[in-house]
Write an enzyme that holds these catalytic residues in place. Structure first.
Site, PDB file in Angstrom:
ATOM      1  N   ARG A 186       0.813  -1.215   0.000  1.00 52.35           N
ATOM      2  CA  ARG A 186       0.000   0.000   0.000  1.00 52.35           C
ATOM      3  C   ARG A 186       0.848   1.268   0.000  1.00 52.35           C
ATOM      4  O   ARG A 186       0.458   2.268  -0.587  1.00 52.35           O
ATOM      5  CB  ARG A 186      -0.855   0.001   1.266  1.00 52.35           C
ATOM      6  CG  ARG A 186      -2.308   0.167   0.967  1.00 52.35           C
ATOM      7  CD  ARG A 186      -3.156  -0.008   2.167  1.00 52.35           C
ATOM      8  NE  ARG A 186      -2.413  -0.568   3.292  1.00 52.35           N
ATOM      9  CZ  ARG A 186      -2.991  -1.064   4.370  1.00 52.35           C
ATOM     10  NH1 ARG A 186      -4.284  -1.086   4.453  1.00 52.35           N
ATOM     11  NH2 ARG A 186      -2.289  -1.547   5.368  1.00 52.35           N
TER      12      ARG A 186
ATOM     13  N   LYS B 134       1.064 -19.241   6.645  1.00 53.28           N
ATOM     14  CA  LYS B 134       0.167 -19.466   7.761  1.00 53.28           C
ATOM     15  C   LYS B 134      -0.114 -18.127   8.439  1.00 53.28           C
ATOM     16  O   LYS B 134       0.695 -17.212   8.268  1.00 53.28           O
ATOM     17  CB  LYS B 134       0.755 -20.466   8.744  1.00 53.28           C
ATOM     18  CG  LYS B 134       1.975 -19.955   9.534  1.00 53.28           C
ATOM     19  CD  LYS B 134       2.412 -20.949  10.561  1.00 53.28           C
ATOM     20  CE  LYS B 134       1.776 -20.676  11.893  1.00 53.28           C
ATOM     21  NZ  LYS B 134       2.579 -19.810  12.764  1.00 53.28           N
TER      22      LYS B 134
ATOM     23  N   HIS C 223       7.101 -23.290   7.260  1.00 55.68           N
ATOM     24  CA  HIS C 223       8.561 -23.141   7.132  1.00 55.68           C
ATOM     25  C   HIS C 223       9.324 -24.273   7.831  1.00 55.68           C
ATOM     26  O   HIS C 223      10.495 -24.486   7.552  1.00 55.68           O
ATOM     27  CB  HIS C 223       9.027 -21.745   7.582  1.00 55.68           C
ATOM     28  CG  HIS C 223       9.122 -21.564   9.058  1.00 55.68           C
ATOM     29  ND1 HIS C 223       8.038 -21.313   9.844  1.00 55.68           N
ATOM     30  CD2 HIS C 223      10.183 -21.573   9.893  1.00 55.68           C
ATOM     31  CE1 HIS C 223       8.431 -21.181  11.099  1.00 55.68           C
ATOM     32  NE2 HIS C 223       9.731 -21.330  11.164  1.00 55.68           N
TER      33      HIS C 223
ATOM     34  N   LYS D  58      13.201 -26.721   6.860  1.00 56.23           N
ATOM     35  CA  LYS D  58      14.383 -26.837   7.718  1.00 56.23           C
ATOM     36  C   LYS D  58      15.227 -28.032   7.288  1.00 56.23           C
ATOM     37  O   LYS D  58      14.703 -29.090   6.969  1.00 56.23           O
ATOM     38  CB  LYS D  58      13.962 -26.987   9.188  1.00 56.23           C
ATOM     39  CG  LYS D  58      13.406 -25.684   9.765  1.00 56.23           C
ATOM     40  CD  LYS D  58      13.139 -25.819  11.245  1.00 56.23           C
ATOM     41  CE  LYS D  58      12.372 -24.627  11.800  1.00 56.23           C
ATOM     42  NZ  LYS D  58      13.194 -23.474  12.130  1.00 56.23           N
TER      43      LYS D  58
ATOM     44  N   GLU E   6      10.699 -22.854  22.879  1.00 54.28           N
ATOM     45  CA  GLU E   6      11.265 -21.547  22.531  1.00 54.28           C
ATOM     46  C   GLU E   6      11.562 -20.767  23.804  1.00 54.28           C
ATOM     47  O   GLU E   6      10.870 -20.937  24.809  1.00 54.28           O
ATOM     48  CB  GLU E   6      10.267 -20.751  21.694  1.00 54.28           C
ATOM     49  CG  GLU E   6       9.921 -21.389  20.369  1.00 54.28           C
ATOM     50  CD  GLU E   6       9.021 -20.473  19.549  1.00 54.28           C
ATOM     51  OE1 GLU E   6       9.557 -19.726  18.732  1.00 54.28           O
ATOM     52  OE2 GLU E   6       7.813 -20.501  19.756  1.00 54.28           O
TER      53      GLU E   6
ATOM     54  N   ASP F 275      -1.043 -21.900  16.594  1.00 51.37           N
ATOM     55  CA  ASP F 275       0.181 -21.282  16.082  1.00 51.37           C
ATOM     56  C   ASP F 275       1.257 -22.319  15.753  1.00 51.37           C
ATOM     57  O   ASP F 275       2.016 -22.142  14.799  1.00 51.37           O
ATOM     58  CB  ASP F 275       0.714 -20.297  17.142  1.00 51.37           C
ATOM     59  CG  ASP F 275       1.903 -19.491  16.645  1.00 51.37           C
ATOM     60  OD1 ASP F 275       1.784 -18.891  15.557  1.00 51.37           O
ATOM     61  OD2 ASP F 275       2.951 -19.470  17.322  1.00 51.37           O
TER      62      ASP F 275
ATOM     63  N   HIS G 120       3.187 -26.850  12.413  1.00 52.31           N
ATOM     64  CA  HIS G 120       4.572 -27.322  12.487  1.00 52.31           C
ATOM     65  C   HIS G 120       4.702 -28.700  13.145  1.00 52.31           C
ATOM     66  O   HIS G 120       5.337 -29.603  12.600  1.00 52.31           O
ATOM     67  CB  HIS G 120       5.447 -26.334  13.254  1.00 52.31           C
ATOM     68  CG  HIS G 120       5.405 -24.930  12.720  1.00 52.31           C
ATOM     69  ND1 HIS G 120       5.264 -24.650  11.375  1.00 52.31           N
ATOM     70  CD2 HIS G 120       5.481 -23.725  13.335  1.00 52.31           C
ATOM     71  CE1 HIS G 120       5.267 -23.334  11.214  1.00 52.31           C
ATOM     72  NE2 HIS G 120       5.391 -22.754  12.381  1.00 52.31           N
TER      73      HIS G 120
ATOM     74  N   LYS H 240       6.338 -21.213  24.721  1.00 53.45           N
ATOM     75  CA  LYS H 240       7.167 -20.005  24.701  1.00 53.45           C
ATOM     76  C   LYS H 240       7.748 -19.787  26.092  1.00 53.45           C
ATOM     77  O   LYS H 240       7.216 -20.264  27.084  1.00 53.45           O
ATOM     78  CB  LYS H 240       6.312 -18.802  24.315  1.00 53.45           C
ATOM     79  CG  LYS H 240       5.626 -18.980  22.967  1.00 53.45           C
ATOM     80  CD  LYS H 240       5.936 -17.825  22.046  1.00 53.45           C
ATOM     81  CE  LYS H 240       5.295 -17.991  20.696  1.00 53.45           C
ATOM     82  NZ  LYS H 240       6.282 -18.243  19.630  1.00 53.45           N
TER      83      LYS H 240
HETATM   84  C1  BG6 Z   1       6.029 -19.408  13.709  1.00 54.40           C
HETATM   85  C2  BG6 Z   1       5.164 -19.075  14.884  1.00 54.40           C
HETATM   86  O1  BG6 Z   1       5.282 -20.081  12.730  1.00 54.40           O
HETATM   87  O2  BG6 Z   1       7.106 -20.221  14.119  1.00 54.40           O
HETATM   88  C3  BG6 Z   1       5.982 -18.397  15.968  1.00 54.40           C
HETATM   89  O3  BG6 Z   1       4.102 -18.221  14.487  1.00 54.40           O
HETATM   90  C4  BG6 Z   1       7.189 -19.226  16.314  1.00 54.40           C
HETATM   91  O4  BG6 Z   1       5.182 -18.143  17.126  1.00 54.40           O
HETATM   92  C5  BG6 Z   1       7.965 -19.617  15.057  1.00 54.40           C
HETATM   93  O5  BG6 Z   1       8.025 -18.461  17.177  1.00 54.40           O
HETATM   94  C6  BG6 Z   1       9.069 -20.594  15.380  1.00 54.40           C
HETATM   95  O6  BG6 Z   1       9.866 -20.774  14.245  1.00 54.40           O
HETATM   96  P1  BG6 Z   1      11.391 -21.193  14.368  1.00 54.40           P
HETATM   97  O7  BG6 Z   1      11.839 -21.397  12.978  1.00 54.40           O
HETATM   98  O8  BG6 Z   1      12.097 -20.088  15.065  1.00 54.40           O
HETATM   99  O9  BG6 Z   1      11.405 -22.444  15.201  1.00 54.40           O
END
Ligand code: BG6
Length: 477
Positions: free
Chosen positions: A46, A142, A172, A176, A210, A229, A234, A325
């Site tokens: 935008r 996502k 993603h 990896k 994390e 999430d 994942h 987290k």
């Molecule tokens: C994302 C989540 O898809 O993956 C995040 O929305 C998360 O909350 C992240 O922190 C973790 O990815 P990675 O590659 O750091 O393990």
């Protein structure tokens, strides 16, 4: 190997993901010589910018997020590949400029790095302006929906103008390095596959821990929670790759067919097999509720669960999943814990010896296989467990961080037209179909997550989930 010449349009090209991940990743591919001469990247958003303004923005982004390569002399060459179009996703502004810019005779990919509510408008306009054709690819991120109904609606919206083989849904985690290695290890060795079933595997643990909190994403995260999430996408993908049957070839549909069968074979999770947690305040760090500015939030920042798969291979082998987290370490791993030896021939050896294959996603990517050996020295037949360590960086003599990160690998796959590492629509829907009743149950009961200390391994109840089965979580280092 360089990919075919392309035009990649990034809707949301000024956004966080574009600046942090997509463009620095593309820059690394450029430096690696993968971006064929003539290939271009078009930022579309935008903001009222011109090419020069956009190029400066991305130069700054690479300086901030680009890692070791940021000072490279190649930067000018990369920046020259960038273009910008100010666009109105839901109106008509900018679309004819985009149409003039995007070429007909190259691979065309459109990255929807925008809110899902805009997917329909973008797809529609790409079509009516004749910018996309039957071979163009679209890439979506996502969250792909927040439940089955919304995921179906998104799939339907995209399907109006694009066929499934044009749609690349990014998870993603599939990009990896270790995740792909998991398939190489399973299907490229004779050693593991015969043991990969409930006759030999006691249980499997998947941990994605994390240390970060919700950061600046509180508003999104609080309406999502760890289940939506992380687990629905994942962790589910990791579970599928561990549990799936061998596909006949490593092809996009063959792999995805097998993953889908796993998701469809998941049993509904019983309430007492799930633990939800939320991180508490410490003396110097705020609580989850403060971080998301919602003092009454019942959203979970941690979840642990025991999952069973109803099929021949896994009938008696539970899968324990956990993610959270603000935990004690950043450690993602999959551990395949083999069964105890039925009988020990070594007198006096009462310890429990187990083979464990641990697949480390991050940090320090690699695997180790715990084996039992004789303790060296004259002390007789005393047994100890040691890891056969294969840290990829050591084994391959590279830097400890892999040269290619998940995003850049996946984007190159889009240009190559390889969908193997992307989620198919039916897979995403099946994952939601399994997740929905769990979340609906929490909502119906107003389930309150258990508080856990920051820097811990999660709530006590998560430990109990395993203890009840006479098992224990592996340490988070
Ligand atoms: C994302 C989540 O898809 O993956 C995040 O929305 C998360 O909350 C992240 O922190 C973790 O990815 P990675 O590659 O750091 O393990």
């Amino acid at each position: 190997i360089p990919v075919d010449e392309f035009d990649l349009v990034i809707f949301g090209g000024t956004g966080d993901l574009a600046r942090r991940k997509i463009l620095p990743g593309l820059f690394r591919r450029f430096l690696a010589g993968q971006m064929t001469e003539g290939s271009r990247i078009v930022g579309a958003a935008r903001s009222d910018l011109d090419n020069a303004g956009y190029r400066q923005m991305i130069r700054d982004a690479i300086a901030e997020f680009g890692g070791a390569e940021k000072d490279d002399a190649g930067l000018d060459g990369f920046i020259d590949r960038l273009h910008y179009v100010a666009i109105d996703a839901t109106g008509e502004g900018g679309w004819s400029a985009l149409s003039d810019l995007v070429r007909k005779d190259v691979v065309k990919a459109f990255y929807f790095s925008v809110a899902p509510s805009l997917f329909g408008a973008l797809a529609e306009r790409l079509h009516t302006h004749g910018i996309a054709d039957a071979d163009s690819r679209i890439v979506v991120e996502k969250p792909f929906g927040r439940d089955l109904a919304s995921a179906k609606a998104l799939n339907d919206t995209l399907a109006t103008h694009f066929s499934e083989r044009q749609i690349y849904r990014i998870d993603h985690y599939l990009g990896k390095e270790t995740v792909q290695n998991l398939m190489a290890v399973r299907f490229g060795n004779v050693l593991f596959e015969p043991l990969w079933n409930s006759h030999y595997v006691d249980h499997i643990q998947i941990t994605v821990a994390e240390t970060v909190g919700v950061g600046g994403r509180g508003t999104y995260y609080d309406t999502s929670g760890a289940m939506r999430d992380m687990v629905q996408n994942h962790l589910m993908q990791l579970l599928c790759l561990i549990a799936m049957e061998p596909p006949s070839v490593f092809g996009a549909d063959e792999v995805r067919d097998e993953k889908l069968k796993v998701i469809r074979a998941l049993q509904p999770v019983e309430t007492h097999h799930i633990v939800r947690g939320q991180y508490d305040a410490t003396d110097d760090a705020a609580s989850y509720r403060t971080d998301v500015e919602n003092p009454r939030s019942f959203t979970e920042s941690f979840v642990a669960m025991k999952v069973n798969i109803s099929n021949w291979r896994w009938a008696d082998t539970p899968f324990y999943l956990r993610t959270g987290k603000k935990m004690k370490g950043r450690a993602s791993e999959i551990a395949v814990v083999f069964k105890d030896l039925g009988h020990s021939i070594f007198e006096g050896d009462t310890a429990r010896h187990r083979n464990i294959l641990a697949i480390r996603l991050q940090p320090n990517e690699g695997m180790d296989l715990q084996v039992t050996i004789k303790e060296p020295g004259p002390g007789g037949m005393r047994l100890i467990d040691v890891p056969l360590d294969m840290t990829f960086a050591d084994a391959l003599g590279e830097d400890s961080e892999p040269a290619t990160d998940a995003y850049e690998r996946l984007i190159m796959d889009v240009i190559r037209g390889n969908q193997t590492l992307f989620m198919r629509g039916d897979e995403v829907e099946a994952a939601w179909a399994w997740t929905d009743p769990i979340i609906q149950g929490w909502e119906a009961r107003n389930d309150v997550p258990k508080l856990y200390d920051q820097g811990s391994a999660g709530p006590e109840d998560a430990m109990m989930l395993m203890h009840r089965d006479s098992r224990r979580w592996r340490d988070i280092k």
